[in-house]
Write a protein that holds these residues in place. Structure first.
Motif, short mmCIF file in Angstrom:
data_model
loop_
_atom_site.label_atom_id
_atom_site.label_comp_id
_atom_site.label_asym_id
_atom_site.label_seq_id
_atom_site.Cartn_x
_atom_site.Cartn_y
_atom_site.Cartn_z
N LYS A 1 64.27 32.11 42.29
CA LYS A 1 64.46 33.24 42.86
C LYS A 1 63.63 33.74 43.68
CE LYS A 1 65.79 38.31 43.41
NZ LYS A 1 65.39 38.99 43.64
N VAL A 2 63.20 34.07 44.87
CA VAL A 2 62.15 34.95 45.56
C VAL A 2 62.40 36.50 45.93
CG1 VAL A 2 59.61 34.44 46.97
CG2 VAL A 2 60.94 33.28 46.00
N GLY A 3 61.68 37.75 45.49
CA GLY A 3 62.58 38.32 46.78
C GLY A 3 62.03 39.04 47.25
N VAL B 1 55.86 41.23 40.46
CA VAL B 1 54.34 42.01 39.08
C VAL B 1 54.70 40.52 37.86
CG1 VAL B 1 55.21 43.78 38.66
CG2 VAL B 1 56.86 42.48 38.40
N ASP B 2 54.04 40.52 36.95
CA ASP B 2 53.45 38.88 35.99
C ASP B 2 54.81 39.16 35.39
OD1 ASP B 2 50.85 39.10 37.48
OD2 ASP B 2 50.15 39.28 35.56
N ILE C 1 70.95 29.31 29.21
CA ILE C 1 69.61 29.43 30.03
C ILE C 1 68.71 29.84 30.04
CG2 ILE C 1 69.76 29.49 32.97
CD1 ILE C 1 72.44 28.64 33.16
N PRO C 2 67.06 29.57 29.61
CA PRO C 2 66.33 30.28 29.70
C PRO C 2 65.11 30.61 31.20
CG PRO C 2 65.35 27.61 30.04
CD PRO C 2 67.21 27.68 29.71
N VAL C 3 64.75 32.17 31.33
CA VAL C 3 64.48 32.74 32.26
C VAL C 3 63.47 32.79 32.09
CG1 VAL C 3 65.90 34.75 33.84
CG2 VAL C 3 67.38 34.27 32.67
N LEU C 4 62.83 33.14 33.45
CA LEU C 4 60.90 33.11 33.46
C LEU C 4 61.05 33.77 34.90
CD1 LEU C 4 60.20 29.31 33.77
CD2 LEU C 4 60.47 30.65 31.55
N LEU C 5 59.96 35.25 34.16
CA LEU C 5 60.03 36.36 35.29
C LEU C 5 58.80 35.69 35.68
CD1 LEU C 5 61.70 38.75 33.56
CD2 LEU C 5 62.51 37.53 34.96
N GLY C 6 57.97 35.93 36.47
CA GLY C 6 56.90 36.10 36.95
C GLY C 6 56.07 35.86 38.30
N ALA D 1 52.89 31.48 32.43
CA ALA D 1 52.13 32.49 32.28
C ALA D 1 52.85 33.99 32.33
CB ALA D 1 51.31 32.83 33.54
N GLY D 2 54.03 34.19 32.60
CA GLY D 2 54.92 35.81 32.77
C GLY D 2 55.54 36.21 31.76
N THR D 3 56.54 36.49 31.58
CA THR D 3 58.13 36.84 30.37
C THR D 3 58.63 35.55 30.38
OG1 THR D 3 57.33 39.11 30.53
CG2 THR D 3 59.55 38.25 30.02
#
Ligand code: GLU
Length: 254
Positions: free
Chosen positions: A8-10, A169-170, A226-231, A248-250
């Motif tokens: 998903k891209v904001g 944000v990271d 389902i793992p979620v990767l915030l970056g 590299a993110g959360t």
């Protein structure tokens, strides 16, 4: 390595601070997505930015209501956005497809099954589905909170290996992201809503969501496995980390 992803891209990743489409960054993201497809990863892109793309080319007289403005901006902006994606994916020899959905489509089994069949057919043929909310017909009271919620629903529907949410944000910090001393939180356990205490209320310029909905969607999606990767979608080659597993993110763990 993940075999299937929803990315998903904001809006703030896709537009510049003045609101214009950031064609350079969109192009870089498509390059990275094409790279993931080249190593056999099945993926769906959930892209905001339609309203932003419309705003760049349209201004209204004062008597146009807020709902009509959103409808018109998304209607003209979605065409621009998809034309850009079509050209950029084509430069990698890839086809992309537009999938527009409303919240009602997920509530009604018939529509949900039909949508799932369409995703399966597109993915089977190596086409990249580009999903957005159908802001043109969505009724204000029944809209998704934002595209993070839509992305979470698509990830569950397709039972993907991970949901990636890219913003400007990271990831989640334990204080204001730009304050000295704030640390990036690298891992969050599924269902751990206590991290919401770290969410800053400040929202970025043009998107509808914010970190609070990202964390809510992330912890609930992770709690169904389902793992979620915030970056950070503005960081060069951010998606390359998906190949190494060193995000590299959360990471909100499943
Ligand atoms: N669907 C909106 C758009 O394409 C974005 C919603 C959001 O910011 O999450 O402009």
């Amino acid at each position: 390595m993940y075999r299937s992803l929803v990315i998903k891209v904001g809006t703030n990743v896709l537009t510049r601070p003045d609101g214009r489409l950031d064609i350079t960054n969109i192009s870089h993201l498509v390059d990275q997505i094409a790279g993931l497809k080249a190593v056999g990863i099945s993926l769906v892109l959930v892209s905001s930015g339609a309203v932003g793309a419309g705003r760049e080319i349209m201004s209204f007289s004062e008597d146009t209501g807020a709902v009509a403005q959103r409808q018109v901006l998304s209607a003209i902006g979605q065409v621009r956005l998809m034309e850009l994606y079509r050209q950029l994916f084509a430069s990698h020899g890839l086809l992309c497809a537009q999938v527009l959905a409303t919240k009602g489509d997920f509530r009604d089994d018939l529509h949900a099954d039909n949508m799932l069949n369409c995703f399966r057919a597109l993915l089977h043929d190596q086409i990249v589905p580009v999903v957005n909310e159908n802001d043109v017909v969505a009724v204000t009271e029944l809209m998704f909170t934002d595209n993070d919620e839509l992305a979470g629903l698509v990830a569950r529907m397709l039972q993907v290996d991970a949901l990636v949410i890219l913003s400007s944000v990271d990831g989640l910090y334990d204080g204001p992201p730009d304050a000295p001393g704030s640390q990036l939180i690298r891992e969050v356990a599924a269902g751990d809503d206590s991290v919401l205490q770290f969410v800053q209320e400040k929202k970025t310029a043009f998107g509808r969501g914010g970190m609070a909905t990202k964390i809510r969607i992330a912890t609930s999606t992770a709690s169904v496995g389902i793992p979620v990767l915030l970056g950070n979608g503005r960081k060069p080659n951010v998606l390359d980390d998906l190949r190494t597993g060193q995000w590299a993110g959360t990471t909100v763990k499943a």
